[in-house]
Scaffold this motif. Structure first.
Motif, PDB file in Angstrom:
ATOM      1  N   VAL A 108       0.848  -1.196   0.000  1.00  0.00           N
ATOM      2  CA  VAL A 108       0.000   0.000   0.000  1.00  0.00           C
ATOM      3  C   VAL A 108       0.881   1.243   0.000  1.00  0.00           C
ATOM      4  CG1 VAL A 108      -1.955  -1.113   1.128  1.00  0.00           C
ATOM      5  CG2 VAL A 108      -0.193  -0.058   2.529  1.00  0.00           C
ATOM      6  N   GLU A 109       0.413   2.262  -0.684  1.00  0.00           N
ATOM      7  CA  GLU A 109       1.067   3.572  -0.651  1.00  0.00           C
ATOM      8  C   GLU A 109       0.113   4.554   0.003  1.00  0.00           C
ATOM      9  OE1 GLU A 109       2.288   4.596  -4.623  1.00  0.00           O
ATOM     10  OE2 GLU A 109       4.157   3.457  -4.428  1.00  0.00           O
ATOM     11  N   ARG A 151       5.526   3.659   0.880  1.00  0.00           N
ATOM     12  CA  ARG A 151       5.071   2.337   0.439  1.00  0.00           C
ATOM     13  C   ARG A 151       5.372   1.337   1.540  1.00  0.00           C
ATOM     14  NH1 ARG A 151       6.800  -0.172  -5.331  1.00  0.00           N
ATOM     15  NH2 ARG A 151       5.451   1.581  -5.970  1.00  0.00           N
ATOM     16  N   GLY A 152       4.380   0.526   1.893  1.00  0.00           N
ATOM     17  CA  GLY A 152       4.594  -0.429   2.974  1.00  0.00           C
ATOM     18  C   GLY A 152       3.616  -1.576   2.931  1.00  0.00           C
ATOM     19  N   LEU A 153       3.618  -2.339   3.992  1.00  0.00           N
ATOM     20  CA  LEU A 153       2.744  -3.498   4.110  1.00  0.00           C
ATOM     21  C   LEU A 153       1.350  -3.076   4.566  1.00  0.00           C
ATOM     22  CD1 LEU A 153       5.152  -5.908   6.029  1.00  0.00           C
ATOM     23  CD2 LEU A 153       4.697  -5.864   3.563  1.00  0.00           C
ATOM     24  N   GLU A 175      15.268  -3.080  -3.375  1.00  0.00           N
ATOM     25  CA  GLU A 175      15.157  -1.626  -3.246  1.00  0.00           C
ATOM     26  C   GLU A 175      15.375  -1.173  -1.807  1.00  0.00           C
ATOM     27  OE1 GLU A 175      11.898  -0.659  -6.796  1.00  0.00           O
ATOM     28  OE2 GLU A 175      11.261  -0.735  -4.701  1.00  0.00           O
ATOM     29  N   ILE A 176      14.778  -1.911  -0.866  1.00  0.00           N
ATOM     30  CA  ILE A 176      14.882  -1.534   0.539  1.00  0.00           C
ATOM     31  C   ILE A 176      16.282  -1.758   1.072  1.00  0.00           C
ATOM     32  CG2 ILE A 176      14.115  -2.141   2.867  1.00  0.00           C
ATOM     33  CD1 ILE A 176      11.339  -2.725   1.634  1.00  0.00           C
ATOM     34  N   LEU A 177      16.842  -2.943   0.824  1.00  0.00           N
ATOM     35  CA  LEU A 177      18.137  -3.291   1.399  1.00  0.00           C
ATOM     36  C   LEU A 177      19.294  -2.524   0.757  1.00  0.00           C
ATOM     37  CD1 LEU A 177      17.644  -7.137   1.868  1.00  0.00           C
ATOM     38  CD2 LEU A 177      17.406  -5.317   3.570  1.00  0.00           C
ATOM     39  N   ALA A 202      11.827   2.711   3.965  1.00  0.00           N
ATOM     40  CA  ALA A 202      10.634   1.974   4.376  1.00  0.00           C
ATOM     41  C   ALA A 202      10.505   1.992   5.892  1.00  0.00           C
ATOM     42  CB  ALA A 202      10.702   0.535   3.861  1.00  0.00           C
ATOM     43  N   HIS A 203       9.340   1.627   6.355  1.00  0.00           N
ATOM     44  CA  HIS A 203       9.044   1.507   7.782  1.00  0.00           C
ATOM     45  C   HIS A 203       9.905   0.374   8.351  1.00  0.00           C
ATOM     46  CE1 HIS A 203       6.879   0.951  11.482  1.00  0.00           C
ATOM     47  NE2 HIS A 203       5.850   1.698  11.127  1.00  0.00           N
TER      48      HIS A 203
END
Length: 198
Positions: free
Chosen positions: A63-64, A75-77, A159-161, A167-168
């Protein structure tokens, strides 16, 4: 001799602010070394829940949403609040459906963890759902405008790592937990293959 950590003694406590979202508690604490901390601030939240949801094709449902404290679209879970007296295992499927319109699949409970044990009292209940499908429309709260994004789980983690996407922190932890759990709980499930290989 060095003192060992031990629970503090709470000599007094008062609620500075309370509403339906949180309570701000101020404690007078005496540490194991006899130091007085007054006030020590604690934020009391309801427990939180979040899910790593994979579609039947193995895509990750994200979800954004605008997050005001960060001042950014994040953007997250799919995630939400566990209502008082509610079973987290029932809260998260409800939140997933309300935020994304997805439901179903096979669910596994991931380890529960603290949100921030220094200043907050709540825990986070995490899940992995494999094989979810879109079955309905979003049912959003007044403060929510949510875009549903279906993404490749391996690319999302890359992308996150790599630092390309902020990200959260709790969502990052849940993604990594889900990847490891999927390798055993869903080793032969085709919808989990891309998560397992991420």
């Amino acid at each position: 001799m060095t003192a060992k950590p031990a629970p503090w003694t709470v000599e007094g406590s008062r609620i500075e602010y309370a509403d339906r979202f949180l309570r701000h508690r101020m404690d007078r604490c005496v540490t194991e070394r006899g130091n007085i901390l007054d006030p020590y601030h604690v934020i009391e939240f309801n427990d939180w829940c979040m899910v790593v949801a994979l579609t039947e094709a193995g895509d990750l449902v994200l979800v954004e949403e605008y997050r005001h404290a960060a001042g950014e679209i994040v953007r997250g879970l799919p995630s939400g609040t566990v209502e008082p007296g509610e079973d987290p295992a029932e809260a998260m499927p409800r939140e997933l459906l309300e935020e994304t319109g997805y439901e179903g699949g096979q669910w596994v409970t991931l380890p529960t963890f603290w949100s921030n044990p220094a200043t907050a009292n709540n825990t986070c209940h995490a899940y992995l759902a494999v094989g979810v499908t879109p079955t309905g429309a979003q049912k959003l709260d007044d403060g929510e405008t949510i875009a549903v994004v279906v993404a490749d789980p391996a690319e999302t983690l890359r992308e996150i790592l790599s630092g390309d996407r902020k990200a959260h922190g709790l969502h990052i932890a849940n993604l990594l937990l889900a990847r490891d759990v999927a390798r055993t709980a869903f080793a032969s499930h085709p919808a989990a293959a891309r998560m397992i290989g991420a």
